[in-house]
Scaffold this motif. Structure first.
Motif, mmCIF file in Angstrom:
data_model
loop_
_atom_site.group_PDB
_atom_site.id
_atom_site.type_symbol
_atom_site.label_atom_id
_atom_site.label_comp_id
_atom_site.label_asym_id
_atom_site.label_seq_id
_atom_site.Cartn_x
_atom_site.Cartn_y
_atom_site.Cartn_z
ATOM 1 N N ILE A 248 52.070 35.589 35.400
ATOM 2 C CA ILE A 248 50.727 35.596 34.812
ATOM 3 C C ILE A 248 49.717 34.937 35.749
ATOM 4 C CG2 ILE A 248 49.334 34.734 32.889
ATOM 5 C CD1 ILE A 248 51.850 34.856 31.162
ATOM 6 N N LEU A 252 46.166 36.481 37.886
ATOM 7 C CA LEU A 252 44.964 35.783 37.421
ATOM 8 C C LEU A 252 44.326 34.969 38.556
ATOM 9 C CD1 LEU A 252 45.760 34.419 33.851
ATOM 10 C CD2 LEU A 252 43.980 36.039 34.497
ATOM 11 N N SER A 288 40.694 38.363 31.088
ATOM 12 C CA SER A 288 41.867 37.496 31.266
ATOM 13 C C SER A 288 42.639 37.292 29.978
ATOM 14 C CB SER A 288 41.439 36.129 31.814
ATOM 15 O OG SER A 288 40.768 36.252 33.044
ATOM 16 N N PHE A 291 46.332 38.658 29.089
ATOM 17 C CA PHE A 291 47.515 38.088 29.739
ATOM 18 C C PHE A 291 48.278 37.157 28.808
ATOM 19 C CE2 PHE A 291 45.372 39.293 33.710
ATOM 20 C CZ PHE A 291 46.448 39.771 34.448
ATOM 21 N N ILE A 299 52.605 42.517 30.796
ATOM 22 C CA ILE A 299 51.933 41.744 31.847
ATOM 23 C C ILE A 299 51.904 42.526 33.153
ATOM 24 C CG2 ILE A 299 52.163 39.685 33.304
ATOM 25 C CD1 ILE A 299 53.152 38.208 30.799
ATOM 26 N N ALA A 303 48.389 43.781 34.584
ATOM 27 C CA ALA A 303 47.957 43.148 35.839
ATOM 28 C C ALA A 303 47.655 44.188 36.902
ATOM 29 C CB ALA A 303 49.022 42.167 36.322
ATOM 30 N N TRP A 307 43.767 44.944 35.258
ATOM 31 C CA TRP A 307 43.137 43.739 35.789
ATOM 32 C C TRP A 307 42.670 43.922 37.225
ATOM 33 C CZ3 TRP A 307 40.761 39.375 34.854
ATOM 34 C CH2 TRP A 307 40.756 38.350 35.784
#
Length: 624
Positions: A248, A252, A288, A291, A299, A303, A307
């Motif tokens: 994670i 991020l 965010s 997540f 995830i 991601a 993301w």
């Protein structure tokens, strides 16, 4: 396009090509094929069993390496079985090495039924983009005479991809050397960038603590720290029991590092627009939140599919912003940051393709090289700002020195004028004082003598004495004008010279016990004359009225109530009586003159033991 654009674009292109060539060449620079062989195919099966001995006999599928498989609910664990007999017969060394350059997911390795090694980070299977490089060093005696198999057990989460690259078997020295080269590119070099980014972030945030109004220092230091976290993940560091948390934090960290870099660019290139800043931060915060749904497959999907698409949009906004700014100012620093942003996008897209298995999973990551470029450019910009600040300070210093020089000249000119005026004032005051002394003292005495001559009431001897007294007073006025250093001893020395003849005629013994005293401030001609007249009056009174034979004039330091005084004392050995005439005009004049010069006058007398006259000047404001 300007010449600078072509030059720096060429430099960026050369850097990208150099980094890519170095990384791929170094990583895939295999040793001589005479020293190793590769396994190109095998079979695989989905099975939740934990040991090779319990694997099913049916359900195996032929695979060709490199191979990747998608895990789903029906199969979250995949087994590969690879034949080793052909390569074992080829290499007869006592020890062999098996090198696996690319294995994703959580992996375990078995030779026949013997467990050899595991790269599992935790008992809870999570998606990892790719595992660490693996090399197995094996003794020949663990192998069977024939039918030797290498089993690779891969596990992961639902929806994740597992991957097995080519497997190489051969001489220990050759494959170990290859493994170390690959480890250098895919692990140690990235760790070096992690340390560099962390150190640089700490260095930059120090400036923010010194100048908190310059928030671009804070944005860049946060970007450096978060980018270092992402690179640490890519270097293959074990997550241990928090491997899911690593999965994670890493995406991020990179995404927020891009956000902070954009904020840094906005504040460096123009005045900070708080509205845009909060839009970017709010958007990143909202993207965010998903997540926190702690599902490994989700995830991985979110991601690398959503993301990073959002982060790419943020990066493109930064590029467009820098292009617009460069069109306005054609600043070299803007161009360098623009090209650095392009390198981040290019290397980031490359690594994303590797993550998604569109490129060979064993390919090196390149994004950390753009971090190196970013650090170099930012150092150049910050040093440039620092040097600009120094040059600005030097210019201000020169201007200040010039202003100080002009002011000093003006002050010196004004001071000279003031001194001239003061000297003129002092001369005028001194002239008035001399005129006053001549008028009141000498003039008055001459008028009295003249009046006596007109009435024929003065005797020749008396006339002679009066004229001598007038001449002596005139000489004292002249002597007082020579005293400019506030030295009482010098004043008494001049007085002694003037009174010496008079005292000899009077057959009067005077003992001068004069010692050095501190110089007094503001002890000019007027005060010197008053002091001489006070001492002269005291000596005259002793000669005329005390009946003394001896008189002592001495100087010393007197302390009264903690205040030091320079004292002049006149002491006789006469009858000690103060006649009415002495208590009248003479003593009053002495006290009046003492008050004018800022001194204190004491007169002590004891019948039969003489009179003591003491004149004391405070030395608190004495000259050094």
């Amino acid at each position: 396009m300007s010449r600078a654009v072509f030059i720096w674009s060429g430099v960026l292109l050369c850097y990208v090509l150099l980094v890519s060539t170095f990384s791929y060449r170094f990583l895939f620079d295999a040793p001589s094929k005479d020293n190793f062989g590769s396994i190109l195919d095998g079979v695989s099966v989905y099975s939740a069993t934990k040991t090779p001995g319990n694997l099913p006999e049916k359900g195996w599928s032929r695979v060709y390496l490199p191979d990747r498989q998608l895990l789903n609910k029906q199969g979250l664990e995949l087994w590969y079985r690879l034949d080793l007999d052909g390569l074992l017969r080829k290499y007869r060394d006592d020890r062999l090495a098996i090198y696996l350059p690319g294995v994703s997911g959580s992996a375990e390795f078995f030779i026949n039924s013997l467990w050899i090694k595991s790269n599992k980070n935790t008992g809870f299977p999570v998606y990892r983009g790719r595992g660490k490089l693996s090399i197995l060093i094996l003794d020949k005696d663990i192998f069977l005479p024939e039918n030797n198999k290498l089993y690779v057990h891969l596990s992961g989460s639902e929806g994740s991809l597992v991957y097995l690259d080519n497997v190489y078997v051969g001489a220990v020295d050759s494959l170990t050397s290859w493994y170390k080269k690959s480890e250098l590119v895919r692990h140690h070099l990235i760790l070096f960038v992690v340390i560099l980014l962390t150190s640089f972030g700490l260095f930059v945030i120090f400036f923010w603590f010194l100048r908190k109004k310059d928030t671009y220092y804070l944005w860049f230091s946060l970007a450096s720290f978060l980018w270092a976290v992402h690179n640490a993940y890519n270097s293959g560091l074990d997550g241990g029991e928090v491997a899911l948390l690593w999965d994670i934090i890493a995406p991020l960290g990179f995404g927020w590092s891009v956000v902070f870099i954009v904020l840094f660019l906005c504040e460096v290139e123009c005045s900070p627009n708080h509205r845009i800043r909060w839009k970017i931060i709010s958007g990143a915060f909202l993207f965010s939140l998903p997540f926190f749904y702690l599902n490994p497959g989700w995830i991985w999907f979110y991601a690398y599919k959503i993301w990073f698409a959002f982060v790419t949009c943020i990066g493109l906004y930064a590029v467009l912003f820098l292009i617009d700014r460069y069109r306005e100012n054609a600043n070299q620093n803007t161009l360098l940051m623009l090209l650095t942003g392009i390198s981040i996008i290019l290397f980031g897209l490359h690594d994303l393709l590797v993550k998604d298995h569109y490129l060979d999973v064993s390919s090196p990551f390149l994004l950390h090289f753009s971090a190196l470029l970013s650090v170099i450019v930012i150092i150049k910009i910050l040093l440039g700002r620092f040097m600009d600040g120094i040059r600005m300070m030097e210019n201000y210093n020169q201007e200040l020195q010039s202003e100080v020089h002009l002011k000093r000249k003006a002050i010196e000119s004004n001071y000279a004028k003031i001194q001239k005026l003061q000297n003129a004032k002092i001369l005028s005051q001194e002239r008035e004082r001399i005129m006053r002394d001549l008028h009141d003292g000498i003039g008055g005495s001459l008028v009295a003598v003249l009046a006596s001559l007109e009435t024929s009431q003065i005797k020749p001897n008396d006339l002679k004495c009066e004229v001598q007294h007038i001449l002596q007073d005139l000489r004292l006025v002249i002597d007082s004008m020579d005293n400019n250093n506030g030295d009482i001893a010098t004043v008494l020395g001049m007085l002694r010279e003037r009174l010496d003849k008079q005292l000899r005629y009077a057959k009067f013994v005077v003992k001068w016990r004069v010692t050095d005293l501190p110089g007094l401030q503001d002890f000019g001609p007027e005060k010197a004359l008053s002091t001489m007249r006070i001492v002269q009056e005291a000596i005259s009174n002793a000669i005329k009225h005390s009946g003394a034979k001896t008189l002592t004039v001495s100087t010393y330091i007197l302390e009264d109530d903690g205040i030091k005084h320079a004292a002049v004392e006149i002491k006789d050995d006469g009858n000690g009586q103060l006649l009415p005439s002495s208590q009248g005009r003479g003593l009053k004049n002495m006290r009046k003159r003492a008050k004018q010069v800022g001194a204190t006058l004491w007169v002590d007398n004891q019948v039969g033991q003489g009179v003591v006259v003491r004149l004391a000047f405070p030395v608190n404001g004495a000259c050094p």
